[in-house]
Every structure is written in C-alpha cells, then in structure tokens.
Write a protein that holds these residues in place. Structure first.
Motif, PDB file in Angstrom:
ATOM      1  N   ARG A  49       0.847  -1.190   0.000  1.00 59.05           N
ATOM      2  CA  ARG A  49       0.000   0.000   0.000  1.00 59.05           C
ATOM      3  C   ARG A  49       0.883   1.240   0.000  1.00 59.05           C
ATOM      4  O   ARG A  49       1.735   1.417   0.883  1.00 59.05           O
ATOM      5  CB  ARG A  49      -0.914   0.014   1.223  1.00 59.05           C
ATOM      6  CG  ARG A  49      -1.763   1.283   1.346  1.00 59.05           C
ATOM      7  CD  ARG A  49      -2.626   1.241   2.595  1.00 59.05           C
ATOM      8  NE  ARG A  49      -3.654   0.224   2.484  1.00 59.05           N
ATOM      9  CZ  ARG A  49      -4.835   0.396   1.879  1.00 59.05           C
ATOM     10  NH1 ARG A  49      -5.124   1.564   1.326  1.00 59.05           N
ATOM     11  NH2 ARG A  49      -5.719  -0.580   1.823  1.00 59.05           N
ATOM     12  N   ILE A  50       0.680   2.133  -0.973  1.00 58.87           N
ATOM     13  CA  ILE A  50       1.464   3.357  -1.115  1.00 58.87           C
ATOM     14  C   ILE A  50       0.526   4.555  -0.972  1.00 58.87           C
ATOM     15  O   ILE A  50      -0.529   4.602  -1.606  1.00 58.87           O
ATOM     16  CB  ILE A  50       2.176   3.445  -2.482  1.00 58.87           C
ATOM     17  CG1 ILE A  50       2.927   2.147  -2.788  1.00 58.87           C
ATOM     18  CG2 ILE A  50       3.118   4.648  -2.507  1.00 58.87           C
ATOM     19  CD1 ILE A  50       4.048   1.845  -1.845  1.00 58.87           C
ATOM     20  N   LEU A  51       0.921   5.512  -0.142  1.00 56.16           N
ATOM     21  CA  LEU A  51       0.188   6.772  -0.010  1.00 56.16           C
ATOM     22  C   LEU A  51       0.956   7.850  -0.757  1.00 56.16           C
ATOM     23  O   LEU A  51       2.111   8.136  -0.430  1.00 56.16           O
ATOM     24  CB  LEU A  51       0.033   7.148   1.469  1.00 56.16           C
ATOM     25  CG  LEU A  51      -0.609   8.509   1.761  1.00 56.16           C
ATOM     26  CD1 LEU A  51      -2.021   8.586   1.185  1.00 56.16           C
ATOM     27  CD2 LEU A  51      -0.627   8.779   3.272  1.00 56.16           C
ATOM     28  N   ALA A  87      -3.364   8.002   6.562  1.00 60.53           N
ATOM     29  CA  ALA A  87      -2.355   7.106   7.134  1.00 60.53           C
ATOM     30  C   ALA A  87      -2.848   6.479   8.437  1.00 60.53           C
ATOM     31  O   ALA A  87      -2.541   5.325   8.742  1.00 60.53           O
ATOM     32  CB  ALA A  87      -1.052   7.865   7.373  1.00 60.53           C
ATOM     33  N   ALA A  88      -3.617   7.240   9.225  1.00 61.59           N
ATOM     34  CA  ALA A  88      -4.153   6.699  10.471  1.00 61.59           C
ATOM     35  C   ALA A  88      -5.238   5.669  10.206  1.00 61.59           C
ATOM     36  O   ALA A  88      -5.386   4.692  10.945  1.00 61.59           O
ATOM     37  CB  ALA A  88      -4.700   7.837  11.338  1.00 61.59           C
ATOM     38  N   GLU A  89      -6.005   5.882   9.125  1.00 59.35           N
ATOM     39  CA  GLU A  89      -7.101   4.962   8.786  1.00 59.35           C
ATOM     40  C   GLU A  89      -6.573   3.666   8.195  1.00 59.35           C
ATOM     41  O   GLU A  89      -7.017   2.571   8.569  1.00 59.35           O
ATOM     42  CB  GLU A  89      -8.053   5.647   7.807  1.00 59.35           C
ATOM     43  CG  GLU A  89      -9.259   4.799   7.445  1.00 59.35           C
ATOM     44  CD  GLU A  89     -10.175   5.521   6.469  1.00 59.35           C
ATOM     45  OE1 GLU A  89     -11.185   4.919   6.055  1.00 59.35           O
ATOM     46  OE2 GLU A  89      -9.886   6.692   6.133  1.00 59.35           O
ATOM     47  N   HIS A  90      -5.628   3.778   7.253  1.00 61.65           N
ATOM     48  CA  HIS A  90      -5.016   2.609   6.621  1.00 61.65           C
ATOM     49  C   HIS A  90      -3.511   2.837   6.583  1.00 61.65           C
ATOM     50  O   HIS A  90      -3.029   3.604   5.750  1.00 61.65           O
ATOM     51  CB  HIS A  90      -5.558   2.394   5.204  1.00 61.65           C
ATOM     52  CG  HIS A  90      -7.034   2.109   5.146  1.00 61.65           C
ATOM     53  ND1 HIS A  90      -7.577   0.922   5.583  1.00 61.65           N
ATOM     54  CD2 HIS A  90      -8.073   2.867   4.710  1.00 61.65           C
ATOM     55  CE1 HIS A  90      -8.894   0.956   5.419  1.00 61.65           C
ATOM     56  NE2 HIS A  90      -9.220   2.131   4.888  1.00 61.65           N
ATOM     57  N   ARG A 112       5.190  14.080  11.690  1.00 65.37           N
ATOM     58  CA  ARG A 112       3.982  13.557  12.342  1.00 65.37           C
ATOM     59  C   ARG A 112       3.728  12.100  11.959  1.00 65.37           C
ATOM     60  O   ARG A 112       3.240  11.314  12.774  1.00 65.37           O
ATOM     61  CB  ARG A 112       2.780  14.423  11.982  1.00 65.37           C
ATOM     62  CG  ARG A 112       2.868  15.845  12.529  1.00 65.37           C
ATOM     63  CD  ARG A 112       1.525  16.546  12.474  1.00 65.37           C
ATOM     64  NE  ARG A 112       1.593  17.906  12.963  1.00 65.37           N
ATOM     65  CZ  ARG A 112       0.542  18.662  13.238  1.00 65.37           C
ATOM     66  NH1 ARG A 112      -0.681  18.167  13.055  1.00 65.37           N
ATOM     67  NH2 ARG A 112       0.690  19.900  13.668  1.00 65.37           N
ATOM     68  N   LEU A 113       4.054  11.749  10.722  1.00 67.32           N
ATOM     69  CA  LEU A 113       3.928  10.351  10.320  1.00 67.32           C
ATOM     70  C   LEU A 113       4.852   9.482  11.151  1.00 67.32           C
ATOM     71  O   LEU A 113       4.479   8.386  11.588  1.00 67.32           O
ATOM     72  CB  LEU A 113       4.251  10.194   8.838  1.00 67.32           C
ATOM     73  CG  LEU A 113       3.190  10.660   7.843  1.00 67.32           C
ATOM     74  CD1 LEU A 113       3.753  10.650   6.426  1.00 67.32           C
ATOM     75  CD2 LEU A 113       1.944   9.770   7.925  1.00 67.32           C
ATOM     76  N   ARG A 114       6.077   9.965  11.372  1.00 63.86           N
ATOM     77  CA  ARG A 114       7.037   9.218  12.185  1.00 63.86           C
ATOM     78  C   ARG A 114       6.536   9.068  13.616  1.00 63.86           C
ATOM     79  O   ARG A 114       6.782   8.056  14.267  1.00 63.86           O
ATOM     80  CB  ARG A 114       8.386   9.932  12.177  1.00 63.86           C
ATOM     81  CG  ARG A 114       9.108   9.907  10.855  1.00 63.86           C
ATOM     82  CD  ARG A 114       9.523   8.518  10.494  1.00 63.86           C
ATOM     83  NE  ARG A 114      10.403   8.512   9.331  1.00 63.86           N
ATOM     84  CZ  ARG A 114      10.671   7.424   8.621  1.00 63.86           C
ATOM     85  NH1 ARG A 114      10.119   6.278   8.945  1.00 63.86           N
ATOM     86  NH2 ARG A 114      11.476   7.479   7.578  1.00 63.86           N
ATOM     87  N   ALA A 115       5.849  10.083  14.109  1.00 61.99           N
ATOM     88  CA  ALA A 115       5.329  10.003  15.481  1.00 61.99           C
ATOM     89  C   ALA A 115       4.253   8.930  15.609  1.00 61.99           C
ATOM     90  O   ALA A 115       4.059   8.357  16.686  1.00 61.99           O
ATOM     91  CB  ALA A 115       4.777  11.358  15.909  1.00 61.99           C
ATOM     92  N   GLN A 116       3.533   8.646  14.501  1.00 62.32           N
ATOM     93  CA  GLN A 116       2.504   7.616  14.520  1.00 62.32           C
ATOM     94  C   GLN A 116       3.091   6.213  14.493  1.00 62.32           C
ATOM     95  O   GLN A 116       2.439   5.252  14.869  1.00 62.32           O
ATOM     96  CB  GLN A 116       1.554   7.793  13.328  1.00 62.32           C
ATOM     97  CG  GLN A 116       0.713   9.056  13.394  1.00 62.32           C
ATOM     98  CD  GLN A 116      -0.204   9.201  12.173  1.00 62.32           C
ATOM     99  OE1 GLN A 116      -0.231   8.318  11.302  1.00 62.32           O
ATOM    100  NE2 GLN A 116      -0.959  10.280  12.118  1.00 62.32           N
ATOM    101  N   GLY A 117       4.325   6.092  14.033  1.00 60.63           N
ATOM    102  CA  GLY A 117       4.958   4.785  13.923  1.00 60.63           C
ATOM    103  C   GLY A 117       5.902   4.754  12.740  1.00 60.63           C
ATOM    104  O   GLY A 117       5.879   5.643  11.881  1.00 60.63           O
ATOM    105  N   PRO A 118       6.767   3.732  12.671  1.00 59.84           N
ATOM    106  CA  PRO A 118       7.738   3.662  11.572  1.00 59.84           C
ATOM    107  C   PRO A 118       7.057   3.425  10.233  1.00 59.84           C
ATOM    108  O   PRO A 118       6.206   2.545  10.088  1.00 59.84           O
ATOM    109  CB  PRO A 118       8.632   2.472  11.960  1.00 59.84           C
ATOM    110  CG  PRO A 118       7.782   1.643  12.869  1.00 59.84           C
ATOM    111  CD  PRO A 118       6.890   2.594  13.601  1.00 59.84           C
ATOM    112  N   VAL A 119       7.432   4.232   9.252  1.00 53.83           N
ATOM    113  CA  VAL A 119       6.940   4.066   7.891  1.00 53.83           C
ATOM    114  C   VAL A 119       7.978   4.677   6.943  1.00 53.83           C
ATOM    115  O   VAL A 119       8.458   5.786   7.186  1.00 53.83           O
ATOM    116  CB  VAL A 119       5.551   4.730   7.689  1.00 53.83           C
ATOM    117  CG1 VAL A 119       5.599   6.218   8.006  1.00 53.83           C
ATOM    118  CG2 VAL A 119       5.037   4.493   6.281  1.00 53.83           C
TER     119      VAL A 119
END
Length: 311
Positions: A49-51, A87-90, A112-119
């Motif tokens: 899955r790519i955003l 990103a939070a939803e999927h 902020r993406l990094r704060a949600q988890g590694p990606v």
C-alpha cells in the motif's frame, strides 16, 4: 549529450521543454506505465500500500498511475491533514510525500507520520537546494527524488525501499557493544532498550554491526546500504549523524562510529577513541657545571692606611 538547462524529463526519461509538464497528458503516462509493467519491472511480486501526497493533481495522477500499474495499492492525498488522516485509517507500507504542500508542509507531515509509527518515506521536492534535501533526511525521510523526475525511476526507488524494509528470512541477529539488530524483525536495541530507527538508520546499523573494524567510504556505504551506485553523498553523512545521536553515549565525541579521516567511517565495537598522537617526551635541562673558585689577589683600597709591613 547533456541535458539542456531547464529541460524536464518525461516518463521515459526523454527531455521536454519546461512549458510541457504533462508530455501528452496522464493517458500517455498510464499507457507507458502499463507497458513497463508488462515488460516486468518486478514490483508486482512485492506489492504493498502506497500513499501519494501531492497537491498537484497531474503529478499525483501520473505517479499513482505508474504505481498502480506496477501492482501497488495506491491511496492519494492533496494536503498534510488529509495525508495524516488516511495514514491513520489505513497504515501505508510507504509514503511518497511532496515537500511543498499548502499549509502543513512535507517536513511537518513527515515528522507527524514518524510520530505515529515507523513508515518509509520518499520525499518529492522541486527544490534543488542541498539544504532542503538535508532537512528532509533530518526529519526521517528515507529517500528523496528531485522534480522533474522520471516516474519509472520513482517506481524503482519504491521497490528498493520496500525490498529492504521487508523481513529477510534466515537473516542472523547481530550484536556488539551493547547493540543488537534483528533483520528478520527489523528491531534494534541498545542495552536492552528498543531504538526508534528509520529504515536507513536500521540498515546502516546492521551493516556496521556485520562489518566491525572495517573502514568504509561514503561511496561504499551508499552502494552497500542504499543500493545506489551514485547519489548525493550528504545522504550518508546525515544518516551517520542521526545514527550516532541514537547509539552513542556522547554523540559529540563518538566512540562506536568513528570518522576515519580521508576514508570515511569505521565501527569500533571496543568503543576506544581514536588514539591521539603522543607528545614528545620532555627531558630535564642539564645540570650546571660546578665552578671551582680560584684565589684572587686582594688589592687594598686606595685610602687604606699602610700596614706595618708596608711602612
């Protein structure tokens, strides 16, 4: 022949004039993406899955079309808040993120993406300034592509990043100097505490742990860790600095990842600082030669009265 100043590259890498950004429109790009997929880019077997986050609809459609034809499940967002919500939803496997977004820019979105988890994050930027690229890497981007770019090249970068982030069966656990790296679990620790590492930081640590005591130039590290035969070497410098900040007790005086002047870097599990050049020994000054006094002839003062012997 070199590229003309200001010329753009189309999907196939051909030069275009700056006023023709679509090169025949998205339909042509989709057709070429389909042809590329049919010739076997190899991405289909490793799809994810790519955003795609870009406020330019044309760029977003072209990039999404190429990734879709390569076998990826693609989601799109035109601004930062929408990207964070998607990103939070999927949770995506990778994010293609434009630096120049309205309102919340790509640097803040990446943080902020990094704060949600590694990606993993691949940054898109229209700026050619090195400072912007370094800023993107500093906030955690794993790779960057400068506009104008070839969508085919971007797909290859996506494949490369995802290939490295996926667990490798049978990879051995690495450990030294209180550090561990488990390539199968993509997990690293320092004295038992888990380290929050980006994709490239983990790969760099694993490479150093697997090759202790060897000095490697930045070109070597870019080839072995990033899988690139060419690129901006400041990428390596930034990642080494970030990794030092997470594994060294004193990043200002690194003991594990040492700089080898004129070469590059060396991982030293012993943690011994580079020895300083010893100062030459100081010798005591020679003792003064003793002087033997000699008798002197005494001359009486001029006004001295004569002695009886002199009378």
């Amino acid at each position: 022949m070199g590229r003309r100043p200001g010329a753009r590259c189309d999907a196939g890498g051909m030069e275009q004039q700056p006023h023709d950004p679509t090169a025949g429109g998205p339909a042509r790009h989709r057709a070429e993406a389909g042809a590329a997929a049919e010739t076997g880019s190899g991405a289909g077997a490793a799809a994810g899955r790519i955003l795609v986050v870009d406020d330019d609809p044309t760029v977003a459609e072209v990039v999404s079309g190429y990734l879709d034809r390569a076998g990826y499940d693609v989601d799109r967002a035109g601004d930062g808040p929408t990207a964070l919500a998607r990103a939070a939803e999927h949770r995506p496997d990778l994010v293609v993120l434009d630096l120049m977004l309205p309102g919340m820019d790509g640097l803040e979105v990446c943080g902020r993406l990094r704060a949600q988890g590694p990606v993993p994050v691949i940054m898109l930027t229209a700026r050619g300034d090195e400072g912007d690229r370094i800023l993107g890497l500093e906030v955690g981007a794993d790779d960057y592509v400068t506009k104008p770019f070839s969508p085919r090249e971007l797909v290859l970068r996506v494949e490369s990043v995802l290939r490295r982030v996926r667990p490798r069966a049978g990879a051995r656990r690495l450990a030294a100097a209180g550090l561990t790296a488990d390539p199968a679990a993509r997990r690293a620790t320092k004295h038992g505490s888990e380290l929050a590492l980006t994709l490239r930081e983990f790969d760099l640590l694993a490479f150093f742990l697997a090759h202790p005591g060897h000095a490697y130039g930045r070109e070597d590290l870019m080839r072995e860790v990033w899988g690139w035969d060419f690129g901006d070497l400041s990428t390596v410098t930034v990642h080494v600095r970030r990794l030092r900040g997470k594994i060294e007790d004193d990043p200002a005086r690194p003991r594990l990842i040492q700089t080898v002047w004129g070469v590059g870097y060396r991982f030293d599990p012993a943690g011994e600082p580079t020895p300083a050049i010893p100062a030459p020994p100081q010798t005591a000054p020679p003792a003064p030669t003793p002087v033997t006094p000699t008798p002197a002839t005494l001359t009486p003062p001029a006004n001295h009265p004569p002695t009886p012997a002199e009378s």
